[in-house]
Write a protein that holds these residues in place. Structure first.
Motif, PDB file in Angstrom:
ATOM      1  N   GLN A 146       0.844  -1.174   0.000  1.00 46.42           N
ATOM      2  CA  GLN A 146       0.000   0.000   0.000  1.00 46.42           C
ATOM      3  C   GLN A 146       0.887   1.235   0.000  1.00 46.42           C
ATOM      4  O   GLN A 146       2.086   1.171   0.284  1.00 46.42           O
ATOM      5  CB  GLN A 146      -0.926  -0.001   1.218  1.00 46.42           C
ATOM      6  N   SER A 147       0.272   2.368  -0.327  1.00 47.28           N
ATOM      7  CA  SER A 147       1.017   3.612  -0.349  1.00 47.28           C
ATOM      8  C   SER A 147       1.653   3.881   1.015  1.00 47.28           C
ATOM      9  O   SER A 147       1.028   3.731   2.052  1.00 47.28           O
ATOM     10  CB  SER A 147       0.084   4.763  -0.728  1.00 47.28           C
ATOM     11  N   SER A 148       2.909   4.282   0.979  1.00 47.24           N
ATOM     12  CA  SER A 148       3.623   4.553   2.222  1.00 47.24           C
ATOM     13  C   SER A 148       3.353   5.947   2.755  1.00 47.24           C
ATOM     14  O   SER A 148       3.522   6.216   3.942  1.00 47.24           O
ATOM     15  CB  SER A 148       5.132   4.401   1.979  1.00 47.24           C
ATOM     16  N   GLY A 149       2.953   6.868   1.838  1.00 45.65           N
ATOM     17  CA  GLY A 149       2.715   8.240   2.265  1.00 45.65           C
ATOM     18  C   GLY A 149       3.987   9.031   2.478  1.00 45.65           C
ATOM     19  O   GLY A 149       3.944  10.168   2.926  1.00 45.65           O
ATOM     20  N   ASP A 150       5.152   8.439   2.207  1.00 45.94           N
ATOM     21  CA  ASP A 150       6.418   9.144   2.382  1.00 45.94           C
ATOM     22  C   ASP A 150       6.539  10.268   1.362  1.00 45.94           C
ATOM     23  O   ASP A 150       5.955  10.228   0.289  1.00 45.94           O
ATOM     24  CB  ASP A 150       7.585   8.174   2.213  1.00 45.94           C
ATOM     25  N   SER A 151       7.339  11.295   1.697  1.00 42.58           N
ATOM     26  CA  SER A 151       7.588  12.383   0.752  1.00 42.58           C
ATOM     27  C   SER A 151       8.432  11.859  -0.393  1.00 42.58           C
ATOM     28  O   SER A 151       9.231  10.941  -0.240  1.00 42.58           O
ATOM     29  CB  SER A 151       8.307  13.534   1.461  1.00 42.58           C
ATOM     30  N   SER A 152       8.231  12.447  -1.569  1.00 36.33           N
ATOM     31  CA  SER A 152       8.928  11.978  -2.768  1.00 36.33           C
ATOM     32  C   SER A 152       9.908  13.028  -3.258  1.00 36.33           C
ATOM     33  O   SER A 152       9.789  14.219  -2.960  1.00 36.33           O
ATOM     34  CB  SER A 152       7.908  11.637  -3.858  1.00 36.33           C
ATOM     35  N   ALA A 153      10.877  12.600  -4.046  1.00 31.24           N
ATOM     36  CA  ALA A 153      11.950  13.480  -4.508  1.00 31.24           C
ATOM     37  C   ALA A 153      11.535  14.185  -5.795  1.00 31.24           C
ATOM     38  O   ALA A 153      11.128  13.538  -6.759  1.00 31.24           O
ATOM     39  CB  ALA A 153      13.224  12.666  -4.741  1.00 31.24           C
ATOM     40  N   PRO A 154      11.643  15.517  -5.838  1.00 29.16           N
ATOM     41  CA  PRO A 154      11.160  16.275  -6.999  1.00 29.16           C
ATOM     42  C   PRO A 154      12.188  16.371  -8.124  1.00 29.16           C
ATOM     43  O   PRO A 154      13.395  16.312  -7.899  1.00 29.16           O
ATOM     44  CB  PRO A 154      10.896  17.658  -6.413  1.00 29.16           C
ATOM     45  N   TYR A 155      11.680  16.548  -9.351  1.00 25.95           N
ATOM     46  CA  TYR A 155      12.517  16.859 -10.509  1.00 25.95           C
ATOM     47  C   TYR A 155      12.596  18.364 -10.759  1.00 25.95           C
ATOM     48  O   TYR A 155      13.528  18.835 -11.410  1.00 25.95           O
ATOM     49  CB  TYR A 155      11.955  16.203 -11.773  1.00 25.95           C
ATOM     50  N   ILE A 156      11.578  19.131 -10.280  1.00 25.99           N
ATOM     51  CA  ILE A 156      11.557  20.581 -10.492  1.00 25.99           C
ATOM     52  C   ILE A 156      11.284  21.277  -9.164  1.00 25.99           C
ATOM     53  O   ILE A 156      10.732  20.685  -8.234  1.00 25.99           O
ATOM     54  CB  ILE A 156      10.487  20.998 -11.516  1.00 25.99           C
ATOM     55  N   ASP A 157      11.681  22.568  -9.101  1.00 27.08           N
ATOM     56  CA  ASP A 157      11.415  23.343  -7.888  1.00 27.08           C
ATOM     57  C   ASP A 157      10.147  24.176  -8.079  1.00 27.08           C
ATOM     58  O   ASP A 157       9.439  24.052  -9.091  1.00 27.08           O
ATOM     59  CB  ASP A 157      12.610  24.216  -7.520  1.00 27.08           C
ATOM     60  N   ALA A 158       9.863  25.051  -7.128  1.00 26.50           N
ATOM     61  CA  ALA A 158       8.618  25.818  -7.144  1.00 26.50           C
ATOM     62  C   ALA A 158       8.542  26.808  -8.296  1.00 26.50           C
ATOM     63  O   ALA A 158       7.461  27.291  -8.632  1.00 26.50           O
ATOM     64  CB  ALA A 158       8.452  26.564  -5.819  1.00 26.50           C
ATOM     65  N   ALA A 159       9.660  27.117  -8.916  1.00 28.27           N
ATOM     66  CA  ALA A 159       9.672  28.020 -10.064  1.00 28.27           C
ATOM     67  C   ALA A 159       9.739  27.265 -11.383  1.00 28.27           C
ATOM     68  O   ALA A 159       9.846  27.879 -12.440  1.00 28.27           O
ATOM     69  CB  ALA A 159      10.852  28.985  -9.962  1.00 28.27           C
ATOM     70  N   GLY A 160       9.704  25.923 -11.315  1.00 28.42           N
ATOM     71  CA  GLY A 160       9.744  25.131 -12.537  1.00 28.42           C
ATOM     72  C   GLY A 160      11.128  24.832 -13.042  1.00 28.42           C
ATOM     73  O   GLY A 160      11.296  24.294 -14.145  1.00 28.42           O
ATOM     74  N   HIS A 161      12.161  25.140 -12.257  1.00 24.95           N
ATOM     75  CA  HIS A 161      13.539  24.890 -12.676  1.00 24.95           C
ATOM     76  C   HIS A 161      13.952  23.459 -12.320  1.00 24.95           C
ATOM     77  O   HIS A 161      13.523  22.921 -11.293  1.00 24.95           O
ATOM     78  CB  HIS A 161      14.499  25.874 -11.994  1.00 24.95           C
ATOM     79  N   PRO A 162      14.781  22.825 -13.140  1.00 22.92           N
ATOM     80  CA  PRO A 162      15.261  21.476 -12.818  1.00 22.92           C
ATOM     81  C   PRO A 162      16.027  21.467 -11.505  1.00 22.92           C
ATOM     82  O   PRO A 162      16.753  22.412 -11.179  1.00 22.92           O
ATOM     83  CB  PRO A 162      16.181  21.141 -13.996  1.00 22.92           C
ATOM     84  N   THR A 163      15.879  20.395 -10.745  1.00 20.50           N
ATOM     85  CA  THR A 163      16.588  20.294  -9.470  1.00 20.50           C
ATOM     86  C   THR A 163      17.998  19.741  -9.646  1.00 20.50           C
ATOM     87  O   THR A 163      18.780  19.723  -8.689  1.00 20.50           O
ATOM     88  CB  THR A 163      15.811  19.390  -8.501  1.00 20.50           C
ATOM     89  N   SER A 164      18.328  19.270 -10.839  1.00 14.35           N
ATOM     90  CA  SER A 164      19.683  18.797 -11.117  1.00 14.35           C
ATOM     91  C   SER A 164      19.932  18.858 -12.619  1.00 14.35           C
ATOM     92  O   SER A 164      19.001  19.007 -13.423  1.00 14.35           O
ATOM     93  CB  SER A 164      19.877  17.358 -10.622  1.00 14.35           C
ATOM     94  N   GLY A 165      21.195  18.707 -12.987  1.00 12.76           N
ATOM     95  CA  GLY A 165      21.559  18.720 -14.395  1.00 12.76           C
ATOM     96  C   GLY A 165      21.123  17.488 -15.156  1.00 12.76           C
ATOM     97  O   GLY A 165      21.208  17.450 -16.391  1.00 12.76           O
TER      98      GLY A 165
END
Length: 560
Positions: A336-355
């Motif tokens: 079942q869903s763990s409910g844990d936080s997940s790792a994002p690809y973009i930030d709040a401004a829509g910029h990539p979080t990594s290269g």
């Protein structure tokens, strides 16, 4: 309380309208009314369809005969446009007031009849006033006919994997995304006109506007804060990762935005983009997708691990950082869903979080199967677009064409008018190039949408356009054009100009085949720009003009 909420997302498991099936006829009823609703936790007046928001989804199969009866229970006129639907041989059902019909008066009904000659993800929305901003829009899905050529073997080489992709596409869920304010569209438009500039202060600087800032109420775009609304949740049943290739889920992202552009991603889930604006493309594996007003992107994701994963939508052209979230909830057998936080690809401004984050580029997508174009067009129209004075007015060619200017006259499908700055004529079975030149600076990107048929993106770039045709330009700057396998969509977005005071002009060139005679609108899909006059009319195939049925003729003339 702020008068604009965070960007929010609307997700529905396919809760379709009830329809009547009889020899491939799909019949829907849409009853329009106003009521109080709180989609983000803050109640406001909205437009409801069949007593609900968001409006019901329309599910259709290719080759169906579609009947949509609209009852206008609003106090003002209305209309329904089926965005991206070509309306082949039925241009009177396009839903553009002033072109194919008169607006539906309050207390009256209108029946749209058309054949589903396409497949893919589309949407329907009002083409009257500010009603889109008040919630009059919904998802529309057309399932492909049997035997349609699809690019799924380019994603999975196994027969089981292709079958799983086929199943996922059949069960694809539409994801409607919208920017939602806490005031009505009419209030926003009145503030915009009164201030002569929108948004205030920031836009007055960045777009060279001469607006009077104190005329804008302070709570319209200042002091924004997150609302306390619950996240929308989309639940999918995944498969345990046992080395198979059957754990696919499909989503149709629909940019039902009226004002902003966005960047969209799903945490920890790369996306295979397999269709844009309803048409298949050579699939691309990406982590985030820029989505403009009116665009649709269909994606596959692997659902092979249980958990809650954020679907992130970041506004990329707003005076304040606005973002929205929904949750993709994946359950797999025994987990079942763990409910844990997940790792994002973009930030709040829509910029990539990594290269390593890959951003989809719609301007390099390849139609599948290929959609060839002739090397030279038969006719070229060059249009100069930008903002005007006062600053709430916009032009797609030389001067604004306000919607009320169209709606007050006999629809052009009944009574075509001579060519002008706003009206362009073409003949049937010809190819036409449209070149849009952004000649005022600064200027934002403009998502230019064409009704009737899709367009091929030939090229875009910065600098002055000094040529009489694309043929001439391609000889001088061949690297700026794709005349072999260009993207095919029903809207393309111009470049932003005036960035860092370096680029003050830009151009966008598209080509389309005139094979669907009718009066078609061409306009920017930013609501404030459209209402400010950023539109023109294409009278396509005037030598093969369709004859409007008597039923529609009476309605168009206002006599039935």
């Amino acid at each position: 309380m702020a008068s604009i909420s965070l960007l929010f997302i609307v997700l529905n498991v396919l809760s379709f309208l009830r329809f009547v099936v009889g020899q491939s006829e799909r019949k829907f009823t849409l009853e329009l009314s106003r009521g109080r609703w709180a989609p983000d936790g803050v109640e406001r007046e909205m437009i409801l369809v069949n007593g609900q928001y968001p409006p019901p989804n329309l599910e259709i199969w290719e080759d169906d005969d579609v009947v949509v009866e609209v009852f206008n229970g609003l106090e003002e006129p209305s209309s329904i446009h089926f965005h991206g639907i070509e309306m082949r041989n039925t241009p009177w059902s396009d839903g553009a007031p002033g072109l194919s019909q008169r607006p539906i008066p309050s207390g009256h009904n209108f029946t749209y009849r058309w054949k589903a000659t396409q497949h893919g993800s589309y949407w329907y929305h009002s083409h009257s006033g500010e009603q889109v901003e008040d919630g009059l829009y919904g998802a529309l899905t057309i399932h492909p006919r049997a035997g349609t050529l699809k690019p799924f073997s380019l994603i999975s080489e196994s027969s089981a994997g292709v079958e799983a992709l086929e199943r996922a596409e059949r069960e694809a869920q539409p994801v409607l995304m919208s920017d939602h304010r806490h005031v009505t569209g009419r209030e926003v438009w009145e503030f915009t006109q009164r201030a002569s500039c929108f948004p205030p202060r920031v836009m007055a600087v960045s777009y060279g506007a001469d607006g009077y800032y104190p005329a804008m109420p302070a709570n319209i775009l200042e002091g924004c804060h997150a609302t306390d609304a619950l996240r929308e949740v989309i639940e999918v049943q995944g498969h345990s990762d046992s080395g198979g290739d059957e754990n696919w889920v499909a989503l149709h992202f629909i940019g039902a935005f009226h004002g902003i552009s966005s960047m969209v991603s799903i945490d920890e889930h790369p996306m295979w983009v397999f269709a844009v604006d309803g048409g298949y493309i050579t699939p691309q594996l990406v982590h985030a997708i820029p989505i403009m007003n009116g665009e649709r992107f269909s994606v596959f994701i692997k659902a092979d691990k249980a958990g809650d994963f954020a679907i992130r939508i970041a506004a990329t052209m707003d005076p304040q950082i606005l973002d929205g979230y929904a949750t993709l909830r994946v359950s797999t057998p025994g987990e079942q869903s763990s409910g844990d936080s997940s790792a994002p690809y973009i930030d709040a401004a829509g910029h990539p979080t990594s290269g390593d984050v890959v951003i989809f580029d719609p301007n390099t997508s390849k139609p599948f199967p290929p959609s060839p174009i002739p090397p030279v067009a038969d006719k070229t129209f060059i249009m100069y677009m930008g903002n005007s004075v006062p600053a709430y007015l916009w032009e797609l060619n030389v001067e604004p064409l306000l919607p009320l200017q169209l709606e007050r006259e006999t629809p052009l499908l009944l009574e075509p008018r001579p060519p002008s700055h706003h009206i362009f004529e073409t003949t049937n079975d010809t190819w036409v190039d449209l070149v849009f030149i952004t000649h005022t600076s600064p200027n934002p990107p403009h998502p230019i949408h064409k009704h009737g048929v899709k367009m091929h993106l030939l090229g875009l770039g910065y600098g002055s356009w000094t040529w009489a045709s694309v043929e001439e330009a391609a000889r001088d700057i061949p690297g700026s054009f794709n005349l072999v396998d260009p993207p095919v969509k029903d809207s393309f977005t111009s470049l932003k100009v005036g960035i860092n005071d370096r680029q003050h002009t830009a151009w966008l060139a598209v080509r389309y085949h005139v094979n669907n005679p009718g009066a078609w609108l061409l306009h920017c899909h930013v609501l404030e720009h459209l209402n400010g006059g950023m539109q023109v009319v294409l009278l396509d195939g005037v030598d093969a003009w369709p004859e409007m049925p008597e039923e529609y003729r009476r309605l168009a003339e206002g006599s039935g």
